[in-house]
Design an enzyme around this catalytic site. Structure first.
Site, mmCIF file in Angstrom:
data_model
loop_
_atom_site.group_PDB
_atom_site.id
_atom_site.type_symbol
_atom_site.label_atom_id
_atom_site.label_comp_id
_atom_site.label_asym_id
_atom_site.label_seq_id
_atom_site.Cartn_x
_atom_site.Cartn_y
_atom_site.Cartn_z
ATOM 1 N N TYR A 73 4.394 -2.235 5.405
ATOM 2 C CA TYR A 73 3.561 -1.885 6.555
ATOM 3 C C TYR A 73 4.098 -2.501 7.840
ATOM 4 O O TYR A 73 3.695 -2.122 8.931
ATOM 5 C CB TYR A 73 2.117 -2.371 6.362
ATOM 6 C CG TYR A 73 1.379 -1.806 5.187
ATOM 7 C CD1 TYR A 73 1.886 -0.747 4.422
ATOM 8 C CD2 TYR A 73 0.146 -2.343 4.807
ATOM 9 C CE1 TYR A 73 1.190 -0.257 3.342
ATOM 10 C CE2 TYR A 73 -0.552 -1.851 3.731
ATOM 11 C CZ TYR A 73 -0.035 -0.822 2.986
ATOM 12 O OH TYR A 73 -0.733 -0.344 1.909
ATOM 13 N N LYS B 205 2.141 -6.740 -0.793
ATOM 14 C CA LYS B 205 2.905 -5.961 -1.764
ATOM 15 C C LYS B 205 4.400 -6.112 -1.520
ATOM 16 O O LYS B 205 4.845 -6.179 -0.370
ATOM 17 C CB LYS B 205 2.535 -4.467 -1.656
ATOM 18 C CG LYS B 205 1.045 -4.184 -1.688
ATOM 19 C CD LYS B 205 0.743 -2.712 -1.457
ATOM 20 C CE LYS B 205 -0.730 -2.489 -1.213
ATOM 21 N NZ LYS B 205 -1.166 -3.005 0.110
#
Length: 293
Positions: free
Chosen positions: A47, A72
């Site tokens: 992200y 993640k």
């Protein structure tokens, strides 16, 4: 409301997601969420806003130990040593000394040896106390089976696309069999109305069944969907950078859906996935290089 993971760690069921939140908006969104009462933030290396999540946490004044931070590992950092380094990059950007939950972002079915090596790195981080829980994202039942055959620790969480138009009953059943908590990304069906996804999508926010249930409870369609997830025992991580919506999405603990209402929402499943199919190899995923901390 908290959920207990399969290793005994507790996690707030509702968190703030920051997927597609621009870096310049992310810190303010995290700050607003924490001031509203959220204690769970979900981000990811891919992200590219982990730094801003950390900034928002510090800006809020909420104690680090009171916030459940989940991030993640991207596929280009899979592999044992690479994933250990991915952890270092994540805590460096977030400005924390440990993570509450670290998960593998995609199953990469055509490069599964690297997936297994990455997960073994997560197991090492867990054993060393550098993370409190480990898991996966977008893993379908065959992916889980392959992972479990080759590793020791059952994932605590499997984060998958899950909203009323795509409920993934087979994935939820497989997760339940293994004691894995299902966590919903796009929990209010954002993927059905994000721009750029084609002209043939049905907007789940405008579904007559959900709108009707929302009116009956004097709540919004988004609040109804989040309540549906919570009552069915899932974690949900709605994304917003709008302070009003962030607060609205957290205001879901003062009403309860009936069994008939839950069943009516369950019945909306179309079986049509909105996001990428995890079974399709995507070599381009490996071209994304995650910056150093």
């Amino acid at each position: 409301m908290e959920l207990t993971l399969n290793n005994g760690v507790t996690m707030p069921a509702l968190g703030l997601g920051v997927y597609q939140s621009a870096p310049e908006e992310t810190a303010a969104a995290v700050d607003a969420a924490l001031r509203t009462g959220y204690r769970h933030i979900d981000t990811a290396a891919a992200y590219r806003n982990e730094r801003e999540v950390g900034e928002g946490l510090r800006r809020s004044g909420v104690d680090r130990d009171d916030v459940f931070i989940e991030t993640k590992v991207w596929v280009s950092d899979y592999g044992f040593d690479q994933t250990l380094h991915a952890y270092d990059k994540a805590i460096g950007k977030l400005g924390v000394d440990r993570l509450d939950l670290l998960i593998l972002h995609q199953p990469a079915p055509n490069r599964f040896d690297s997936v297994i090596a990455a997960y073994r790195a997560l197991e090492t981080l867990l054993a060393d106390g550098r993370v409190r829980a480990i898991g996966v994202s977008n893993f379908m039942p065959p992916h889980l089976d392959r992972l479990l055959e080759a590793t020791e620790v059952v994932p605590a969480v499997n984060q998958v696309e899950l909203h009323p138009y795509f409920t993934q009953p087979e994935v939820r059943a497989a997760n339940a069999r293994h004691g894995i908590l299902t966590q919903a990304w796009s929990p209010i069906g954002g993927i059905t109305f994000y721009p750029g996804w084609g002209d043939h999508r049905r907007n789940v926010m405008e579904d007559p069944a959900i709108v009707g249930i929302a009116r009956a409870h004097a709540k919004s369609p988004a609040q109804v969907m989040l309540r549906w997830h919570l009552q069915e025992g899932r974690s949900a991580i709605p994304k917003s950078v709008n302070p009003g919506r962030i607060a609205e999405n957290f205001d879901v603990f003062d009403f309860e859906l009936t069994a008939d209402e839950l069943a009516a929402i369950d019945a909306l499943d179309t079986g049509v996935r909105g996001g990428p199919d995890p079974d399709v190899p995507r070599d381009a995923f490996f071209d994304l290089v995650i910056d150093e901390a």
